[in-house]
Structures are given as structure tokens and as C-alpha cells.
Write a protein that holds these residues in place. Structure first.
Motif, PDB file in Angstrom:
ATOM      1  N   LEU A  12       0.874  -1.186   0.000  1.00 32.30           N
ATOM      2  CA  LEU A  12       0.000   0.000   0.000  1.00 32.30           C
ATOM      3  C   LEU A  12       0.902   1.224   0.000  1.00 32.30           C
ATOM      4  N   VAL A  13       0.797   2.047  -1.042  1.00 31.32           N
ATOM      5  CA  VAL A  13       1.566   3.293  -1.108  1.00 31.32           C
ATOM      6  C   VAL A  13       0.563   4.441  -1.009  1.00 31.32           C
ATOM      7  N   THR A  14       0.647   5.221   0.043  1.00 33.57           N
ATOM      8  CA  THR A  14      -0.335   6.299   0.196  1.00 33.57           C
ATOM      9  C   THR A  14       0.052   7.481  -0.682  1.00 33.57           C
ATOM     10  N   GLY A  15      -0.948   8.193  -1.177  1.00 33.44           N
ATOM     11  CA  GLY A  15      -0.695   9.376  -1.996  1.00 33.44           C
ATOM     12  C   GLY A  15       0.072   9.077  -3.258  1.00 33.44           C
ATOM     13  N   ALA A  16      -0.193   7.928  -3.893  1.00 32.20           N
ATOM     14  CA  ALA A  16       0.637   7.491  -5.034  1.00 32.20           C
ATOM     15  C   ALA A  16      -0.062   7.716  -6.366  1.00 32.20           C
ATOM     16  N   ALA A  17      -0.824   8.795  -6.477  1.00 27.07           N
ATOM     17  CA  ALA A  17      -1.469   9.118  -7.755  1.00 27.07           C
ATOM     18  C   ALA A  17      -0.471   9.738  -8.730  1.00 27.07           C
ATOM     19  N   TYR A  18       0.549  10.361  -8.194  1.00 25.03           N
ATOM     20  CA  TYR A  18       1.598  10.975  -9.018  1.00 25.03           C
ATOM     21  C   TYR A  18       2.816  11.226  -8.131  1.00 25.03           C
ATOM     22  N   GLY A  19       3.836  11.872  -8.694  1.00 26.88           N
ATOM     23  CA  GLY A  19       4.996  12.278  -7.896  1.00 26.88           C
ATOM     24  C   GLY A  19       5.830  11.111  -7.402  1.00 26.88           C
ATOM     25  N   ILE A  20       6.428  11.317  -6.235  1.00 27.88           N
ATOM     26  CA  ILE A  20       7.336  10.318  -5.652  1.00 27.88           C
ATOM     27  C   ILE A  20       6.598   9.019  -5.371  1.00 27.88           C
ATOM     28  N   GLY A  21       5.352   9.135  -4.865  1.00 27.00           N
ATOM     29  CA  GLY A  21       4.578   7.940  -4.530  1.00 27.00           C
ATOM     30  C   GLY A  21       4.330   7.071  -5.740  1.00 27.00           C
ATOM     31  N   GLU A  50      -5.007   5.287 -15.212  1.00 21.91           N
ATOM     32  CA  GLU A  50      -4.580   5.271 -16.620  1.00 21.91           C
ATOM     33  C   GLU A  50      -3.058   5.145 -16.711  1.00 21.91           C
ATOM     34  N   ALA A  51      -2.374   5.904 -15.880  1.00 20.38           N
ATOM     35  CA  ALA A  51      -0.895   5.913 -15.928  1.00 20.38           C
ATOM     36  C   ALA A  51      -0.325   4.564 -15.510  1.00 20.38           C
ATOM     37  N   TYR A  52      -0.899   3.974 -14.453  1.00 21.90           N
ATOM     38  CA  TYR A  52      -0.444   2.640 -14.038  1.00 21.90           C
ATOM     39  C   TYR A  52      -0.714   1.616 -15.149  1.00 21.90           C
ATOM     40  N   LYS A  53      -1.909   1.711 -15.739  1.00 22.50           N
ATOM     41  CA  LYS A  53      -2.280   0.745 -16.799  1.00 22.50           C
ATOM     42  C   LYS A  53      -1.320   0.838 -17.977  1.00 22.50           C
ATOM     43  N   ALA A  54      -0.923   2.063 -18.292  1.00 24.25           N
ATOM     44  CA  ALA A  54       0.015   2.278 -19.419  1.00 24.25           C
ATOM     45  C   ALA A  54       1.362   1.607 -19.149  1.00 24.25           C
TER      46      ALA A  54
END
Ligand code: NAP
Ligand code: GCO
Length: 264
Positions: A12-21, A50-54
Motif C-alpha cells: 500500500l503506497v499512500t498518496g501514489a497518484a503521481y509524484g514520488i509515490g 490510466e498511468a499505471y495501466k500504461a
């Protein structure tokens, strides 16, 4: 043989929508972990999925504010029911407010501490029972240069990140007996949306003074990128670091070791 594999692990990575996470979650996925992450808005969630799927990563996303203890508990329970108990928690979610302390409202100070220190406690508390039952677990708290250093306008952030360093050491002390390792990762100055205001070119096209300041303070003579955190996070999340506990691994290009470039 040293084992950096995370096959069969749930992270589980919190705040992982973008950036360092996001970069750390990508690294953990590439090492074999199943990924869960959270953020606060549907818009960021949609973009992140979308970004993870890519990247070929089937991340499971949750809209959850890390300061909401009931929401975090429900998220961790759902992860456990769908992916399996959380083996690796990366407390990455965080904010900063850059305000001179004498001008900062107490409510603003509290909000920074709430997200940057209380929320990591809430998330760690939610995953610890499962880790204690398995007698194994990794908790990694995202600290900061401000876990060690101060500077103007970031009093709340420094207080929170300094506290997060000590929370890291205390979790390590209290739960090491369950084969749970808690460490910190301390990025230096990394080019993400959080630091974008410190790098914006000036009206005349010249470099932001803080941009030049950080490059002069960094032996590597550059800002870090989220990708610079990918190797260190896999190390701290894997069994390769099973005897590392209560440590903050600084990934800063050498800032903390360096007095700064001498004026020419
Ligand atoms: P960022 O680009 O601002 O991203 C922060 C992330 O945290 C976003 O995904 C945000 O998502 C999420 N978030 C914020 N508050 C939240 C909350 N209450 N609940 C859930 N999610 C929340 O920041 P970053 O530069 O990637 O930094 C990530 C972490 O590294 C932070 O802890 C930061 O303090 C630390 N750090 C950054 C640097 C640096 O130079 N960039 C250096 C050292 C340490 P939503 O807004 O969609 O919720
Ligand atoms: C600031 C920056 C830093 C970085 C980071 C350094 O305003 O000084 O935002 O705080 O985010 O924490 O490690």
C-alpha cells in the motif's frame, strides 16, 4: 543470495497518484508486488489508474484521505479481502505549506502535522495487526531533508517530518520483535508538483533563485527525480533489508553531507 524480489507481496503506497509515490509504487510493482494506493480526488484517481495501466500495472486505487482513521481502516480491510494482508506500507502522502511561522494560522500548522505525521501513525496502526499476526512486515515512512534541517517558511513541515523520523524509530523499537522493520526514506530536493513553485523560471527567464541554491547545495549538482527513489524503496521493502530497522535512508545526492559550493 540477496533477495530484492517482492513476488507475492501486497504493498500500500499512500498518496501514489503521481509524484514520488507513483514512482515508488511503480518500482515495487516491477519487483513483483501487488499495488494498492490512495488519493483524495476521483480526478487524480482516474489519471493515476490510466498511468499505471500504461505501465502494465494493475494498481487498486482508493479515494481515501489518510487523516480519516475509519476510512483508512476500511481501505486496509478491503485490501486484505481483495489482494491479501498488507505486507508493505509506504507512508508517502504529504503536503507542505510555505508560510513564515509568525504569519501561519494554527489551523494551517495543524493541517500539515495532521497529514504529514498523524496520518502515517493512522496508516501504520491500521496495518500493524496483520503484520503482527504474520510476524513479518515493512513500514517505510517518507521523511525529508527537513527531518534534519530547517529553513524559512516550513516550520510545520519540518516539525512533522522531524517527528516522522522519531515515529519511524519508535515503530522500529516497539515492533521489531514481530519481525516488522520500520525505516524512513529521505528524498532530497526532487522535481515534483510539490516543489514546482521552487523551480519556476523568473519573469525574465532566469532560473528561480531557489533552483540555483539547491543545485549549489547538492554535490550531484542537480535536482532529484522520482525515479531516483525507485531502487532505494525496493531495497527497504524487500528481505534484503531485514536487519535494517529504525534507519532513515537519505536519497539526496549528498546535500546532507555538503556545506555547499564555495562562492567563486
Ligand atoms: P506531491 O507531488 O504533492 O504528491 C503528494 C501526494 O500525496 C499526492 O498524490 C496527493 O494526492 C497525496 N495526498 C496529499 N494529502 C493527502 C491526504 N490527506 N490523503 C491522501 N493522499 C494525500 O508530493 P511529492 O513531491 O510527490 O512528495 C511525496 C512525499 O514525499 C511527501 O510526503 C513529501 O513531503 C515527501 N518529500 C518530497 C520531496 C520533494 O522534494 N518533492 C522531498 C522530500 C520528501 P491528492 O492531492 O490527490 O490527494
Ligand atoms: C521546501 C521543499 C522541501 C522538499 C523536501 C526536501 O520547501 O523546502 O518543499 O521541503 O519538499 O522535503 O527534502
Amino acid at each position: 543470495m540477496v533477495n530484492f524480489s517482492l513476488e507475492g507481496k501486497v504493498a500500500l503506497v499512500t498518496g501514489a497518484a503521481y509524484g514520488i509515490g507513483f514512482a515508488m509504487a511503480q518500482a515495487l510493482a516491477e519487483a513483483g508486488a501487488k499495488i494498492a494506493f490512495n488519493c483524495r480526488t476521483q480526478a487524480n484517481m482516474d489519471k493515476a489508474l490510466e498511468a499505471y495501466k500504461a505501465l502494465g500495472i494493475e494498481a487498486k486505487g482508493y479515494i481515501c484521505d489518510c487523516t480519516d482513521e475509519a476510512g483508512v481502516k476500511a481501505m486496509v480491510e478491503d485490501i486484505s479481502a481483495t489482494l491479501g494482508p498488507v505486507d508493505i506500507l509506504v507512508n508517502n502522502a504529504g503536503i507542505i505549506k510555505r508560510i513564515p511561522m509568525h504569519e501561519m494560522a494554527a489551523e494551517e500548522f495543524r493541517q500539515v502535522v495532521d497529514i504529514d505525521l498523524i496520518a502515517p501513525y493512522i496508516c501504520a496502526k491500521a496495518v500493524l495487526p496483520g503484520m503482527m499476526e504474520k510476524r513479518a512486515g515493512k513500514i517505510i515512512n517518507v521523511c525529508s531533508m527537513m527531518s534534519e534541517l530547517g529553513r524559512e517558511t516550513v516550520s510545520a513541515y519540518a516539525a512533522a517530518k522531524g517527528g516522522l523520523k522519531m515515529l519511524t524509530r519508535n515503530i522500529a523499537s516497539e515492533y521489531g520483535q514481530y519481525n516488522i522493520q520500520c525505516n524512513g526514506i529521505g528524498p532530497g530536493y526532487i522535481a515534483t508538483p510539490q516543489t514546482a513553485p521552487l523551480r519556476e523560471p523568473q519573469a525574465d527567464g532566469s532560473r528561480h533563485p531557489f533552483d540555483s541554491f539547491i543545485v549549489a547545495k547538492t554535490p550531484a549538482e542537480r535536482w532529484g527525480t522520482p525515479e531516483d527513489l525507485m531502487g532505494p524503496i525496493v531495497f527497504l521493502a524487500s528481505s534484503a533489508s531485514d536487519f535494517v530497522n529504525g534507519h532513515v535512508l537519505y536519497v539526496d545526492g549528498g546535500i546532507l553531507a555538503y556545506i555547499g559550493k564555495q562562492p567563486k
